[in-house]
Design a protein around this motif. Structure first.
Motif, short mmCIF file in Angstrom:
data_model
loop_
_atom_site.label_atom_id
_atom_site.label_comp_id
_atom_site.label_asym_id
_atom_site.label_seq_id
_atom_site.Cartn_x
_atom_site.Cartn_y
_atom_site.Cartn_z
N VAL A 234 0.86 -1.19 0.00
CA VAL A 234 0.00 0.00 0.00
C VAL A 234 0.89 1.24 0.00
O VAL A 234 1.82 1.35 0.83
N GLN A 235 0.62 2.15 -0.92
CA GLN A 235 1.37 3.40 -1.01
C GLN A 235 0.62 4.47 -0.22
O GLN A 235 -0.49 4.87 -0.58
N LYS A 236 1.22 4.94 0.89
CA LYS A 236 0.56 5.96 1.70
C LYS A 236 1.57 6.59 2.65
O LYS A 236 2.60 6.00 2.96
N PRO A 237 1.28 7.80 3.13
CA PRO A 237 2.13 8.40 4.17
C PRO A 237 1.65 7.94 5.55
O PRO A 237 0.48 7.62 5.74
N LEU A 238 2.58 7.92 6.50
CA LEU A 238 2.25 7.54 7.88
C LEU A 238 2.83 8.57 8.84
O LEU A 238 3.84 9.21 8.54
N GLU A 239 2.19 8.71 9.98
CA GLU A 239 2.72 9.56 11.05
C GLU A 239 3.39 8.67 12.07
O GLU A 239 2.80 7.75 12.61
N GLN A 240 4.65 8.95 12.33
CA GLN A 240 5.45 8.18 13.27
C GLN A 240 5.65 8.97 14.56
O GLN A 240 5.67 10.21 14.54
N GLU A 241 5.80 8.26 15.66
CA GLU A 241 6.11 8.90 16.93
C GLU A 241 7.35 8.25 17.53
O GLU A 241 7.43 7.03 17.65
N ILE A 242 8.33 9.07 17.87
CA ILE A 242 9.55 8.59 18.52
C ILE A 242 9.45 8.90 20.01
O ILE A 242 9.24 10.05 20.39
N THR A 243 9.58 7.87 20.84
CA THR A 243 9.59 8.05 22.28
C THR A 243 11.02 7.89 22.77
O THR A 243 11.66 6.87 22.50
N MET A 244 11.52 8.89 23.49
CA MET A 244 12.92 8.91 23.91
C MET A 244 13.00 9.02 25.43
O MET A 244 12.27 9.80 26.05
N SER A 245 13.88 8.22 26.03
CA SER A 245 14.16 8.33 27.46
C SER A 245 15.34 9.27 27.66
O SER A 245 16.30 9.25 26.89
N GLY A 246 15.27 10.10 28.69
CA GLY A 246 16.34 11.07 28.90
C GLY A 246 16.47 11.48 30.34
O GLY A 246 15.84 10.91 31.25
N VAL A 247 17.28 12.50 30.55
CA VAL A 247 17.58 12.99 31.89
C VAL A 247 17.88 14.48 31.78
O VAL A 247 18.33 14.97 30.74
N VAL A 248 17.62 15.21 32.86
CA VAL A 248 17.91 16.64 32.91
C VAL A 248 19.37 16.83 33.33
O VAL A 248 19.82 16.24 34.31
#
Length: 442
Positions: A97-111
């Motif tokens: 299937v040819q289509k665009p998708l919305e991706q979400e990147i979840t990142m772990s971090g620290v201050v």
């Protein structure tokens, strides 16, 4: 009577005929050296057919050592059962299937601290520390606040030179300006120089003031957390608007990012002699800090400077801040497969603690791409394979995959929108067959 005798003789010949063929076959098999073994007990080997004395299964013929092997074909047909042939099967199919998708990147971090806002206060002249006005790490100081008093013969001499010129040669403005500049370079403020000129008396203890606002630390203390955790959950809050340096919340045991065994006092003490250039104190301005994330290398290419990030605090439920990517480090840490990404955070007025565990989320559009279910592609390690349906048959075809999203795989090359492929590529692979592969490296 004679006719009955002939019939009996014919019946006896027909009865003995199968036994003669069996005997011939056995003699032929024994002559060719054919061996038989049990599939369940390979230690049982006989030179004729029979049953296994252990489990009773029929013995099967062993493949001779000099039997030719099956060469590995380059068109991936060896994956099918039987090998090197197309398999006709009514399996479930799908199509790209040819289509665009919305991706979400979840990142772990620290201050962490902003390293651009960390300042070292060195000794500009040698001498003896007479009085220390800061006593412990993370003590808050303001610009112009007194840090310590020091006795320095060099500074006393510089004061006397200026007083001598002011009293004996007041018209020599160039020498007087040079003497004033010498005191400035030694760390004297304009207010101290004016007081010296007004009183006409040198001071044997000289006060050093902080040129910065922030939190004072011993220079040996590593203030910046170095490890961003994979995940954590805790609750807590900040005690002040500047970030509560060094402290964490009641669940601080869930993080390992605070400075380890940081001394409560300083390496310099009252009565201690210091030398020119020696680092005495460190001041950190925590009004703005960094959010530092670990990002998997396969999605790091989607992050550019200015990419919006939604940051949530694991210790403060429901609190989020909006920021953007400030820096994507162009190198990997040794032994890691993660890229470090930084974003700026205003600490004032926000429940931010140094070492606090945070989570960042980035949403981006993939653009129009060709997608198939992940089960439709078989990963062979060195290559990926899909099974293309052609005239009712399935033939293996190599494909190149890209991104992954919601159970889908991006097909970079190898398939078209009009193609029909098997929905489950693993179904078409014979995992039970044992094919002798010819040694093609000879």
């Amino acid at each position: 009577m004679k006719k009955n005798w002939k019939n009996r003789l014919l019946g006896l010949i027909l009865l003995l005929l199968p036994f003669s063929f069996t005997a011939c076959n056995k003699e032929k098999e024994e002559a060719t050296g054919m061996e038989y073994t049990c599939p369940m007990h390979p230690q049982i080997v006989q030179n004729k057919p029979g049953s296994c004395p252990i489990c009773g299964m029929d013995l099967v013929a062993k493949q001779p050592a000099n039997a030719p092997g099956v060469a590995v074909s380059t068109d991936l047909d060896y994956l099918l059962q039987p090998s090197n042939q197309a398999v006709v099967s009514s399996v479930q199919t799908t199509h790209p299937v040819q289509k665009p998708l919305e991706q979400e990147i979840t990142m772990s971090g620290v201050v962490t601290y902003d390293t651009r806002r960390q300042y070292i206060i060195p000794a500009r002249f040698g001498g003896r520390v007479e009085k220390l006005y800061v006593q412990f790490n993370y003590q808050k100081v303001s610009k112009g606040q007194r840090l310590y008093d020091i006795y320095s013969p060099e500074l006393v001499t510089a004061q006397k030179e200026l007083l001598y010129l002011l009293q004996n040669d007041p018209s020599n403005t160039s020498l007087i300006a040079g003497a004033r500049q010498k005191l400035r370079l030694l760390g004297a403020t304009d207010g101290q120089i004016r007081q010296l000129a007004r009183t006409g008396k040198e001071s044997y203890t000289f006060s050093v003031y902080s040129p910065y606002t922030g939190y004072v630390l011993d220079p040996a203390v590593t203030a910046t957390p170095t490890v961003a955790p994979a995940s954590a959950s805790a609750t807590g809050g900040s005690e002040d608007g500047m970030g509560g340096m060094g402290g964490s919340s009641g669940s601080a045991s869930s993080t390992t990012n605070a400075p380890v065994s940081a001394p409560q006092g300083f390496a310099i003490r009252e009565g201690m002699y210091v030398t020119t250039g020696q680092a005495l104190l460190k001041v950190i301005d925590a009004s703005q800090v960094w959010a530092q994330f670990n990002v998997a290398s396969n999605v790091a290419g989607q992050l550019k400077k200015g990419t919006p990030i939604t940051i949530s605090f694991n210790q403060v439920e429901g609190k989020t801040l909006q920021s953007s990517v400030h820096l994507v480090e162009p190198v990997y840490e040794e032994g890691d497969n993660f890229v470090q990404v930084r974003a700026l955070l205003p600490a004032k007025g926000n429940p931010i603690l140094i070492g606090q565990v945070i989570t960042g989320k980035v949403t981006y559009a993939t653009g129009s791409a060709l997608w198939v279910p992940k089960d439709a592609v078989l990963d062979l390690g060195g290559q990926s394979v899909a099974f293309l349906r052609m005239d009712g048959m399935f033939k293996p075809i190599g494909v190149r995959v890209g991104q992954r999203a919601d159970g889908l795989l991006e097909i970079v090359s190898g398939l078209k929108v009009s193609d029909v492929i098997a929905a489950n590529a693993q179904f078409l692979v014979d995992s039970e067959s044992f094919i002798r592969i010819a040694d093609t490296n000879r």
